[in-house]
Design a protein around this motif. Structure first.
Motif, mmCIF file in Angstrom:
data_model
loop_
_atom_site.group_PDB
_atom_site.id
_atom_site.type_symbol
_atom_site.label_atom_id
_atom_site.label_comp_id
_atom_site.label_asym_id
_atom_site.label_seq_id
_atom_site.Cartn_x
_atom_site.Cartn_y
_atom_site.Cartn_z
ATOM 1 N N GLU A 183 0.832 -1.178 -0.187
ATOM 2 C CA GLU A 183 -0.009 -0.025 0.019
ATOM 3 C C GLU A 183 0.887 1.272 0.007
ATOM 4 O O GLU A 183 0.716 2.225 -0.721
ATOM 5 C CB GLU A 183 -0.732 -0.006 1.490
ATOM 6 N N HIS A 184 1.809 1.385 0.874
ATOM 7 C CA HIS A 184 2.672 2.282 0.964
ATOM 8 C C HIS A 184 4.080 1.865 0.795
ATOM 9 O O HIS A 184 4.916 1.942 1.778
ATOM 10 C CB HIS A 184 2.617 2.876 2.210
ATOM 11 N N PRO A 185 4.469 1.805 -0.368
ATOM 12 C CA PRO A 185 6.083 1.394 -0.617
ATOM 13 C C PRO A 185 6.963 2.620 -0.192
ATOM 14 O O PRO A 185 8.102 2.051 0.061
ATOM 15 C CB PRO A 185 6.230 1.200 -2.073
ATOM 16 N N GLU A 186 6.582 3.776 0.036
ATOM 17 C CA GLU A 186 7.551 4.864 0.503
ATOM 18 C C GLU A 186 8.014 4.654 1.945
ATOM 19 O O GLU A 186 8.885 5.477 2.206
ATOM 20 C CB GLU A 186 6.855 6.234 0.151
ATOM 21 N N TYR A 187 7.310 3.949 2.531
ATOM 22 C CA TYR A 187 7.584 3.814 3.879
ATOM 23 C C TYR A 187 8.667 3.029 4.524
ATOM 24 O O TYR A 187 9.026 2.163 3.544
ATOM 25 C CB TYR A 187 6.332 3.310 4.830
ATOM 26 N N SER A 188 9.325 3.337 5.466
ATOM 27 C CA SER A 188 10.721 2.599 5.859
ATOM 28 C C SER A 188 10.302 1.325 6.513
ATOM 29 O O SER A 188 9.146 1.324 6.833
ATOM 30 C CB SER A 188 11.473 3.392 6.827
ATOM 31 N N ASP A 189 11.188 0.472 6.655
ATOM 32 C CA ASP A 189 10.806 -1.000 7.357
ATOM 33 C C ASP A 189 10.347 -0.599 8.772
ATOM 34 O O ASP A 189 9.301 -1.469 8.972
ATOM 35 C CB ASP A 189 12.290 -1.759 7.227
ATOM 36 N N GLU A 190 10.935 0.246 9.363
ATOM 37 C CA GLU A 190 10.359 0.335 10.757
ATOM 38 C C GLU A 190 8.905 0.826 10.702
ATOM 39 O O GLU A 190 8.132 0.184 11.521
ATOM 40 C CB GLU A 190 11.114 1.286 11.446
ATOM 41 N N GLN A 191 8.509 1.872 9.654
ATOM 42 C CA GLN A 191 7.290 2.453 9.645
ATOM 43 C C GLN A 191 6.535 1.361 9.440
ATOM 44 O O GLN A 191 5.176 1.318 9.863
ATOM 45 C CB GLN A 191 7.493 3.485 8.661
ATOM 46 N N VAL A 192 6.919 0.362 8.534
ATOM 47 C CA VAL A 192 5.888 -0.725 7.827
ATOM 48 C C VAL A 192 5.503 -1.549 9.175
ATOM 49 O O VAL A 192 4.366 -2.039 9.553
ATOM 50 C CB VAL A 192 6.675 -1.492 6.758
ATOM 51 N N HIS A 193 6.661 -1.946 9.835
ATOM 52 C CA HIS A 193 6.542 -3.041 10.856
ATOM 53 C C HIS A 193 5.628 -2.257 12.109
ATOM 54 O O HIS A 193 4.752 -2.979 12.576
ATOM 55 C CB HIS A 193 7.876 -3.144 11.471
ATOM 56 N N GLY A 194 5.731 -1.044 12.184
ATOM 57 C CA GLY A 194 4.867 -0.460 13.319
ATOM 58 C C GLY A 194 3.503 -0.162 12.949
ATOM 59 O O GLY A 194 2.456 -0.732 13.658
ATOM 60 N N LEU A 195 3.046 0.026 11.607
ATOM 61 C CA LEU A 195 1.683 0.074 11.280
ATOM 62 C C LEU A 195 1.191 -1.308 11.204
ATOM 63 O O LEU A 195 0.184 -1.548 11.571
ATOM 64 C CB LEU A 195 1.687 0.574 9.805
ATOM 65 N N ALA A 196 1.984 -2.290 10.797
ATOM 66 C CA ALA A 196 1.325 -3.702 10.645
ATOM 67 C C ALA A 196 1.043 -4.050 12.040
ATOM 68 O O ALA A 196 0.028 -4.563 12.326
ATOM 69 C CB ALA A 196 2.325 -4.687 10.335
ATOM 70 N N LEU A 197 2.058 -3.632 13.240
ATOM 71 C CA LEU A 197 1.552 -3.994 14.611
ATOM 72 C C LEU A 197 0.222 -3.451 14.891
ATOM 73 O O LEU A 197 -0.516 -3.921 15.564
ATOM 74 C CB LEU A 197 2.801 -3.645 15.384
ATOM 75 N N VAL A 198 0.170 -2.201 14.514
ATOM 76 C CA VAL A 198 -1.129 -1.489 14.887
ATOM 77 C C VAL A 198 -2.457 -2.019 14.124
ATOM 78 O O VAL A 198 -3.399 -2.328 15.026
ATOM 79 C CB VAL A 198 -1.228 -0.123 14.528
ATOM 80 N N HIS A 199 -2.199 -2.428 13.290
ATOM 81 C CA HIS A 199 -3.162 -3.188 12.491
ATOM 82 C C HIS A 199 -3.621 -4.458 12.816
ATOM 83 O O HIS A 199 -4.771 -4.914 12.993
ATOM 84 C CB HIS A 199 -3.079 -3.082 10.813
ATOM 85 N N LEU A 200 -2.471 -5.271 13.399
ATOM 86 C CA LEU A 200 -2.605 -6.665 14.205
ATOM 87 C C LEU A 200 -3.438 -6.316 15.256
ATOM 88 O O LEU A 200 -4.378 -7.087 15.585
ATOM 89 C CB LEU A 200 -1.177 -6.977 14.335
ATOM 90 N N LEU A 201 -3.023 -5.325 16.192
ATOM 91 C CA LEU A 201 -3.895 -5.044 17.300
ATOM 92 C C LEU A 201 -5.371 -4.751 17.036
ATOM 93 O O LEU A 201 -6.363 -5.269 17.832
ATOM 94 C CB LEU A 201 -2.925 -4.155 18.317
#
Lengths: 423, 166
Positions: free
Chosen positions: A172-190
């Motif tokens: 969805e957001h290829p411009e995000y850094s790996d950390e950002q991706v991980h953080g967002l994914a974590l938020v979505h997971l929760l």
């Protein structure tokens, strides 16, 4: 009744039976509605894919594979004992193996046309399928299979589930850094899995009693409010050192710790206090091989592939292949269509093989688990017998269908050809 | 596919495991057992055939024995009859011989008797002659009248008879 009362032995057995039944009912799901139900097993996390229990190098070893090999070793031992010193007057294991083999020898000859040895080419595969499926079905319902395992912690669980979400966010957001991706994914997971439940373990034991009602939701292990999550999400999207945020760090810490943080209200509106207990999921070390689709699909592929080989060997490439590939000009487009359908038929047969065996055995496993929950201690006994029976029946069906498909494949469809020539 | 847990790696593992199992089962059990079952079937077939031929043979030999027994019986009867004939013939012969022997013995006895009688008569005649001479001598010595003559003869006769008697 008079006879029952007059014999103290029978009376004692009857009373023991009734007591066991009452204890079972009171300790099970029914008793749970009256504040009892201390014996009910918890409904474990039911996972359709087989679980990984170890890694050999980078190869993940599944619990179902272990049981497949275990069953295979038993089978090979029996075969070795039966076949190492065959005699004309059979004894022991040879007798046993011979009985099975003779039975299938008679069956394949009967199905393949009744002539002696007419079904010989099907015999080895059909009896192997039967024996292998029976043995993996039966070792799959041994006590301990599916109920002994290790605890998958919340951290491991998050690690497994976040991977797919990370890919989604990255797409969805290829411009995000790996950390950002991980953080967002974590938020979505929760957000998505906040209500997923985990078992609060008593040390290494899955706690007995009250079953499903005692499972702890994720949001009592990793504490957050939706407000906090939204703020965090915005922060991550900006990308401004979000990992220093207190909420984020708390979430990471909670996941790592994996213990129950809050009191929660169970499904029966009672309050449960598991604070301080480790939460996680049971990953069984062993799992019946036939409750893994890989196994059933593997056997089905071997079976249907061999059926094709039988067909080609009996009728030749033109003869058997002509069943699927039909010239639309010579024999009409309808025949071509039928030929394509025939081809799909072989695929659907493979699928039906796979899911018939998998479905029956998986359902049986869940049935046993459910009985441990509904009628603990004794409810499982008749269903164990039923599962043994189902195990044989499914193996027999698998073997017999392979045989029937094989016989159909080698039967020349001469009437089809002459029919076509008539027009 | 992922939700069902199907992975190529695991699928291949199970598939290859099954194939290995199939191969080993074939090597360990099916091969030997199949060979054994076939050889046993062949053996049973052979022994059934052997039993059949043995039965036929036994039947034919029983027939032969029966015929032989019948022949022997006839033979025996013949022999017995012959023996009986021979015996009766022998008996007749013996009887004949005995009879002829007896007859000849009787004959012999008769001639003997006759001979004895003749000899006796001869002897008596000789004696009479001697007596007569003696009597004649006496008569001649003492004699003379006819009366004393005849009494003398009587006396001599009587003496002679008495002497003979003594």
């Amino acid at each position: 009744m008079g006879k029952l009362l007059s014999s103290p032995k029978l009376l004692a057995i009857a009373i023991a039976g009734i007591v066991a039944l009452l204890v079972s009912v009171a300790g099970g799901a029914l008793g749970a509605s009256f504040g009892l139900g201390q014996l009910g097993g918890p409904i474990p996390f039911i996972s359709i894919p087989a679980e990984r229990v170890a890694y050999i190098g980078s190869y993940p070893l599944l619990n179902s594979t272990i049981m497949f090999w275990f069953g295979g070793i038993i089978l090979l031992f029996v075969a070795w004992r039966a076949g190492r010193n065959v005699k004309d007057v059979p004894a022991g294991w040879q007798n046993f193996m011979e009985a099975i083999y003779e039975f299938f020898s008679g069956t394949v000859d009967g199905v393949a046309g009744g002539e002696p040895k007419s079904g010989r080419r099907f015999l080895a595969l059909v009896s192997t399928i039967f024996l292998v499926v029976v043995i993996i079905n039966w070792v799959g319902i041994l006590p301990g299979v599916g109920s002994v395992g290790r605890i998958e912690t919340v951290e491991e669980w998050v690690h497994h589930h976040i991977h797919d979400l990370e890919e989604l966010v990255h797409d969805e957001h290829p411009e995000y850094s790996d950390e950002q991706v991980h953080g967002l994914a974590l938020v979505h997971l929760l957000e998505e899995h906040g209500a997923d439940t985990f078992v609060a373990f008593h040390g290494i034991w899955v706690p007995l009693g009250n079953g499903e009602q005692k499972r702890v939701p994720l949001n009592k292990i990793v504490t957050f409010t939706s407000d906090e999550l939204h703020k965090l999400e915005d922060k991550i999207k900006v990308g401004d050192k979000f990992y220093e945020d207190a909420v984020y760090q708390r979430i990471e810490h909670d996941i790592h710790e994996g213990v129950v943080k809050e009191v929660f209200i169970g499904g029966d509106d009672n309050e449960y206090d598991f604070r301080g207990k480790t939460a996680g999921l049971l990953v069984p070390y062993l799992r019946g091989a036939s409750t893994d689709i890989n196994t059933t699909l593997g056997i089905a592929i071997v079976a249907m592939f061999t059926v094709q080989i039988w067909g080609f060997r009996a009728l030749g490439v033109r003869g058997y292949g002509g069943k699927f590939v039909v010239n639309p000009i010579k024999q009409g487009p309808i025949s071509t269509f039928v030929g394509i359908l025939e081809g799909f038929g072989e695929l659907t047969r493979t699928m039906s093989f796979t899911f018939r065996l998998f479905g029956n055995m998986f359902a049986g496993e869940i049935l046993l688990i459910a009985m441990a929950f509904l009628l603990p201690l004794i409810g499982i006994i008749p269903f164990m017998g039923l599962e043994l029976f189902v195990g044989v029946i499914q193996a027999y069906i698998f073997a017999m269908l392979t045989l029937v498909f094989g016989v159909m494949a080698v039967a020349s469809h001469g009437d089809h050809d002459s029919h076509a020539e008539d027009h | 596919m992922d939700a069902l847990g199907i992975t190529v790696q695991q699928l291949l593992t199970q598939l290859v495991s099954f194939l290995i199992l199939f191969f080993l089962l074939y090597k360990l059990a099916y091969g030997p057992i199949m060979g054994m079952l076939d050889s046993r079937a062949q053996k049973i077939k052979d022994s059934l055939e052997a039993a059949e031929t043995a039965r036929l043979e036994a039947a034919s030999s029983a027939e032969r024995v029966e015929a032989e027994i019948a022949a022997a019986r006839v033979e025996g009867q013949k022999i017995v009859a012959e023996a009986r004939d021979a015996a009766s013939k022998l008996r007749e012969q013996e009887q004949d011989r005995a009879r002829s022997d007896v007859e000849s013995m009787i004959e012999r006895a008769r001639t003997e008797i006759a001979r004895e009688k003749e000899a006796a008569v001869e002897e008596v005649r000789k004696e009479f002659a001697g007596l007569a001479i003696t009597a004649a001598e006496r008569i001649v010595e003492g004699s003379l009248d006819a009366k004393s003559h005849s009494s003398l003869i009587d006396k001599v006769l009587e003496d002679g008879i008495g002497e003979r008697k003594n």
